[in-house]
Motif scaffolding. Structure first.
Motif, PDB file in Angstrom:
ATOM      1  N   ASP A  80      21.092 -33.204  40.162  1.00  0.00           N
ATOM      2  CA  ASP A  80      20.535 -33.841  38.435  1.00  0.00           C
ATOM      3  C   ASP A  80      21.240 -34.914  38.243  1.00  0.00           C
ATOM      4  O   ASP A  80      22.564 -34.974  38.338  1.00  0.00           O
ATOM      5  N   SER A  81      20.327 -35.673  37.708  1.00  0.00           N
ATOM      6  CA  SER A  81      20.638 -37.232  38.335  1.00  0.00           C
ATOM      7  C   SER A  81      21.659 -38.029  36.925  1.00  0.00           C
ATOM      8  O   SER A  81      21.964 -38.812  37.263  1.00  0.00           O
ATOM      9  N   SER A  82      21.154 -36.898  36.139  1.00  0.00           N
ATOM     10  CA  SER A  82      21.717 -37.401  34.445  1.00  0.00           C
ATOM     11  C   SER A  82      23.071 -36.807  34.538  1.00  0.00           C
ATOM     12  O   SER A  82      24.044 -35.899  34.162  1.00  0.00           O
ATOM     13  N   ARG A  83      24.529 -37.766  34.187  1.00  0.00           N
ATOM     14  CA  ARG A  83      25.796 -37.532  34.791  1.00  0.00           C
ATOM     15  C   ARG A  83      26.613 -38.367  34.094  1.00  0.00           C
ATOM     16  O   ARG A  83      25.792 -39.752  33.790  1.00  0.00           O
ATOM     17  N   THR A  84      27.709 -38.771  33.994  1.00  0.00           N
ATOM     18  CA  THR A  84      28.080 -39.671  33.183  1.00  0.00           C
ATOM     19  C   THR A  84      28.528 -40.630  34.620  1.00  0.00           C
ATOM     20  O   THR A  84      28.841 -39.886  36.101  1.00  0.00           O
ATOM     21  N   ALA A  85      29.577 -41.842  34.573  1.00  0.00           N
ATOM     22  CA  ALA A  85      30.152 -42.691  35.511  1.00  0.00           C
ATOM     23  C   ALA A  85      30.619 -42.042  36.455  1.00  0.00           C
ATOM     24  O   ALA A  85      30.243 -42.778  37.242  1.00  0.00           O
ATOM     25  N   THR A  86      31.052 -40.672  36.052  1.00  0.00           N
ATOM     26  CA  THR A  86      32.677 -40.904  36.571  1.00  0.00           C
ATOM     27  C   THR A  86      32.061 -39.729  37.756  1.00  0.00           C
ATOM     28  O   THR A  86      33.080 -39.141  38.603  1.00  0.00           O
ATOM     29  N   ASP A  87      30.949 -38.738  37.307  1.00  0.00           N
ATOM     30  CA  ASP A  87      31.020 -37.441  37.908  1.00  0.00           C
ATOM     31  C   ASP A  87      30.062 -37.838  39.134  1.00  0.00           C
ATOM     32  O   ASP A  87      28.776 -38.673  38.918  1.00  0.00           O
ATOM     33  N   ALA A  88      30.330 -36.975  40.245  1.00  0.00           N
ATOM     34  CA  ALA A  88      29.310 -36.530  40.922  1.00  0.00           C
ATOM     35  C   ALA A  88      27.411 -35.432  40.431  1.00  0.00           C
ATOM     36  O   ALA A  88      28.185 -34.606  40.061  1.00  0.00           O
ATOM     37  N   PRO A  89      26.528 -36.412  41.302  1.00  0.00           N
ATOM     38  CA  PRO A  89      25.729 -35.008  40.724  1.00  0.00           C
ATOM     39  C   PRO A  89      26.215 -33.741  41.280  1.00  0.00           C
ATOM     40  O   PRO A  89      26.798 -33.833  41.902  1.00  0.00           O
ATOM     41  N   ALA A  90      25.352 -33.099  39.986  1.00  0.00           N
ATOM     42  CA  ALA A  90      25.688 -31.373  40.340  1.00  0.00           C
ATOM     43  C   ALA A  90      24.643 -30.621  41.108  1.00  0.00           C
ATOM     44  O   ALA A  90      22.949 -31.076  41.108  1.00  0.00           O
ATOM     45  N   VAL A  91      24.812 -29.500  42.469  1.00  0.00           N
ATOM     46  CA  VAL A  91      23.698 -29.558  42.801  1.00  0.00           C
ATOM     47  C   VAL A  91      23.469 -28.182  41.733  1.00  0.00           C
ATOM     48  O   VAL A  91      23.982 -26.890  42.225  1.00  0.00           O
ATOM     49  N   HIS A  92      21.929 -28.344  41.761  1.00  0.00           N
ATOM     50  CA  HIS A  92      20.885 -27.139  40.997  1.00  0.00           C
ATOM     51  C   HIS A  92      20.189 -26.070  41.678  1.00  0.00           C
ATOM     52  O   HIS A  92      20.175 -24.865  41.481  1.00  0.00           O
ATOM     53  N   ALA A  93      19.569 -26.210  43.276  1.00  0.00           N
ATOM     54  CA  ALA A  93      19.220 -26.018  43.668  1.00  0.00           C
ATOM     55  C   ALA A  93      19.530 -25.992  45.174  1.00  0.00           C
ATOM     56  O   ALA A  93      19.772 -27.272  45.475  1.00  0.00           O
ATOM     57  N   VAL A  94      19.196 -25.694  45.929  1.00  0.00           N
ATOM     58  CA  VAL A  94      18.813 -25.974  47.738  1.00  0.00           C
ATOM     59  C   VAL A  94      16.775 -25.267  47.930  1.00  0.00           C
ATOM     60  O   VAL A  94      16.984 -24.142  47.923  1.00  0.00           O
TER      61      VAL A  94
END
Length: 101
Positions: A80-94
């Motif tokens: 999910d590329s919607s993140r704050t400037a300090t957060d790494a992207p979260a993996v939502h699926a593989v």
């Protein structure tokens, strides 16, 4: 990393790939200009300022050609590329790679 230089004939050559920080944010003016088995060489484009990258700094390279790069992995991480400037992207699926055609 693919050794494909598919962008060499384009108006702006992207080398072997563009460089980002670990969060996936592009580092302006920085490209991977050479590749070997274990490492790559980063080069600042004309006029770009080379950022301070101490030894051990972890970066990501966005390859020009994904086929050879993707074939080295068992699957793909959907983020999910919607993140704050300090957060790494979260993996939502593989997504598992299809092989054995």
């Amino acid at each position: 990393m693919s050794r494909d230089r598919g962008t060499a004939a384009q108006p702006q050559d992207q080398g072997y790939g563009l460089v980002t920080d670990l969060a996936g944010d592009l580092i302006p003016g920085l490209v991977m200009s050479a590749a070997s088995q274990e490492h790559g060489t980063l080069t600042a484009r004309d006029g770009a300022v080379l950022p301070d990258l101490p030894v051990g700094t972890r970066l990501r390279v966005l390859p020009n050609h994904a086929c050879a790069t993707a074939a080295q992995h068992r699957g793909y991480h959907v983020i999910d590329s919607s993140r704050t400037a300090t957060d790494a992207p979260a993996v939502h699926a593989v997504w598992n790679r299809v092989s054995g055609w």
